[in-house]
Design an enzyme around this catalytic site. Structure first.
Site, PDB file in Angstrom:
ATOM      1  N   SER A  44       0.835  -1.213   0.000  1.00  0.00           N
ATOM      2  CA  SER A  44       0.000   0.000   0.000  1.00  0.00           C
ATOM      3  C   SER A  44       0.862   1.252   0.000  1.00  0.00           C
ATOM      4  CB  SER A  44      -0.876   0.062   1.248  1.00  0.00           C
ATOM      5  OG  SER A  44      -1.616  -1.092   1.389  1.00  0.00           O
ATOM      6  N   HIS A  76      -8.984 -11.444  -9.300  1.00  0.00           N
ATOM      7  CA  HIS A  76      -7.638 -11.368  -9.867  1.00  0.00           C
ATOM      8  C   HIS A  76      -6.602 -10.988  -8.823  1.00  0.00           C
ATOM      9  CE1 HIS A  76      -5.941  -7.387 -11.564  1.00  0.00           C
ATOM     10  NE2 HIS A  76      -6.411  -7.156 -10.380  1.00  0.00           N
ATOM     11  N   ARG A  97       0.163  -9.359  -3.559  1.00  0.00           N
ATOM     12  CA  ARG A  97       0.644 -10.012  -2.341  1.00  0.00           C
ATOM     13  C   ARG A  97      -0.506 -10.841  -1.779  1.00  0.00           C
ATOM     14  NH1 ARG A  97       3.275  -5.779   1.145  1.00  0.00           N
ATOM     15  NH2 ARG A  97       5.117  -7.016   1.535  1.00  0.00           N
ATOM     16  N   HIS A  99      -1.943 -12.233   1.542  1.00  0.00           N
ATOM     17  CA  HIS A  99      -1.780 -11.989   2.976  1.00  0.00           C
ATOM     18  C   HIS A  99      -2.092 -13.241   3.791  1.00  0.00           C
ATOM     19  CE1 HIS A  99      -1.966  -7.715   1.762  1.00  0.00           C
ATOM     20  NE2 HIS A  99      -1.225  -7.527   2.838  1.00  0.00           N
ATOM     21  N   GLU A 198      -5.226  -3.936  15.626  1.00  0.00           N
ATOM     22  CA  GLU A 198      -5.012  -4.317  17.016  1.00  0.00           C
ATOM     23  C   GLU A 198      -5.970  -3.575  17.952  1.00  0.00           C
ATOM     24  OE1 GLU A 198      -2.505  -3.145  14.942  1.00  0.00           O
ATOM     25  OE2 GLU A 198      -2.140  -5.255  14.446  1.00  0.00           O
ATOM     26  N   SER A 217       1.977  -8.291   7.137  1.00  0.00           N
ATOM     27  CA  SER A 217       2.509  -8.963   5.948  1.00  0.00           C
ATOM     28  C   SER A 217       3.962  -9.399   5.982  1.00  0.00           C
ATOM     29  CB  SER A 217       2.310  -8.065   4.716  1.00  0.00           C
ATOM     30  OG  SER A 217       3.074  -6.887   4.857  1.00  0.00           O
TER      31      SER A 217
HETATM   32  I1  8IG Z   1      -2.042   0.327   6.550  1.00  0.00           I
HETATM   33  O1  8IG Z   1      -2.471  -0.238  12.438  1.00  0.00           O
HETATM   34  C1  8IG Z   1      -2.019  -0.662   8.280  1.00  0.00           C
HETATM   35  N1  8IG Z   1      -1.745  -1.954   8.337  1.00  0.00           N
HETATM   36  N2  8IG Z   1      -1.546  -4.706  12.098  1.00  0.00           N
HETATM   37  N3  8IG Z   1      -2.025  -2.442  12.286  1.00  0.00           N
HETATM   38  C2  8IG Z   1      -1.735  -3.537  11.518  1.00  0.00           C
HETATM   39  N4  8IG Z   1      -1.622  -3.472  10.194  1.00  0.00           N
HETATM   40  C3  8IG Z   1      -1.805  -2.281   9.625  1.00  0.00           C
HETATM   41  C4  8IG Z   1      -2.107  -1.125  10.336  1.00  0.00           C
HETATM   42  C5  8IG Z   1      -2.227  -1.213  11.744  1.00  0.00           C
HETATM   43  N5  8IG Z   1      -2.233  -0.116   9.467  1.00  0.00           N
END
Ligand code: 8IG
Length: 277
Positions: A44, A76, A97, A99, A198, A217
């Protein structure tokens, strides 16, 4: 291949490294580029770097590459690009990717990394969007990953495969990155399973055990890259402060917006770092 399995990596009898070799052969055949030197997974906020690295020699649909294909209903999975850098280096850009939170198992998560290694890549650049624990980081800040804490309770390694992870996020590559931008900060990436963000208590736990970045990731991918003998550079775009560090609830829309706003700057930065490798 057993027809009981809809995906080659889901067959427990299959060798994931053989499937990665087959994927690399697909990439060589479709792109006409026999070997790549470095590989980048663009997460991202980082996608635009692909346009700045050099000349795109070929863009291929990931579904045409062994092991990247998914059952039809899942839609896709993005594209792979072969790029010729001005200095003659060949870069493989992975725009897709898988996940861990998708629940297809860690073999599928690290298939792109193993494929990159099988194409010949010696350097794996892993980028992501992530949450920041350090309050000095504002959304849009790119940071180097210095180390990780893997809280997924999983590993891409199978069986008694003992792999050293000292200096997993190469000091040499981080030094090169800081040579390009001396203001780059760094921190410990903490991988949670997700896909929920979280709780504030979990963020405090991550902080207490030495984490500075929270994401979903990169740690598992980095382990696989090291197993395959690649040198790893990891970078996170802080798109939000982690839950409870920022005063407002996390919103996926805000995360995406922060990524879009930062994209031109961090993509240019990454292209400069790659040129300096
Ligand atoms: I963009 O605050 C993104 N990815 N675990 N926590 C986690 N993954 C994320 C976060 C986040 N923001």
């Amino acid at each position: 291949m057993s027809t009981l399995h809809t995906h080659p990596l889901d067959d427990p009898q299959a060798d994931p490294f053989a499937i990665a070799e087959a994927a690399a052969a697909d990439i060589a055949r479709i792109t006409g580029v026999a070997r790549h030197d470095i590989a980048l997974t663009l997460g991202s906020g980082w996608a635009r770097a692909a346009d700045l690295l050099g000349e795109t020699v070929a863009t291929i649909d990931a579904t045409d590459v062994t092991g990247f294909s998914k059952p039809a209903l899942e839609g896709h999975v993005g594209s792979l690009r072969s790029i010729l850098l001005p200095n003659g280096t060949r870069a493989l850009v992975i725009g897709a990717r898988t996940h861990y939170y998708e629940g297809h198992g860690v073999r599928r998560v690290v298939h792109s990394v193993r494929t990159a290694a099988a194409t010949g890549a010696r350097i794996m650049i892993l980028t992501n969007g992530a949450g920041g624990i350090r309050e000095t980081w504002t959304p849009g800040t790119p940071v180097l990953i210095s180390d990780h804490i893997n809280l997924t309770a999983d590993s891409p390694l199978e069986g008694a495969t003992f792999i050293d992870l000292t200096d997993l996020y190469s000091t040499r590559l981080r030094d090169i990155a800081r040579g390009v931008d001396p203001t780059l900060d760094e921190g410990v990436y903490t991988q949670f399973r997700g896909p929920h963000y979280e709780t504030p208590a979990e963020v405090q736990m991550a902080k207490a055990i030495g984490g500075h970045i929270v994401g979903m990731s990169t740690a598992l991918e980095a382990i696989a890259a090291r197993q395959s003998g690649m040198e790893v550079l990891g970078m996170s775009l802080i798109t939000n402060l982690a839950a409870g560090i920022q005063k407002t609830p996390l919103s996926h829309a805000e995360v995406l917006e922060a990524g879009r706003d930062a994209e031109p700057v961090i993509s240019a930065l990454l292209a400069k770092i790659v040129a300096a490798l």
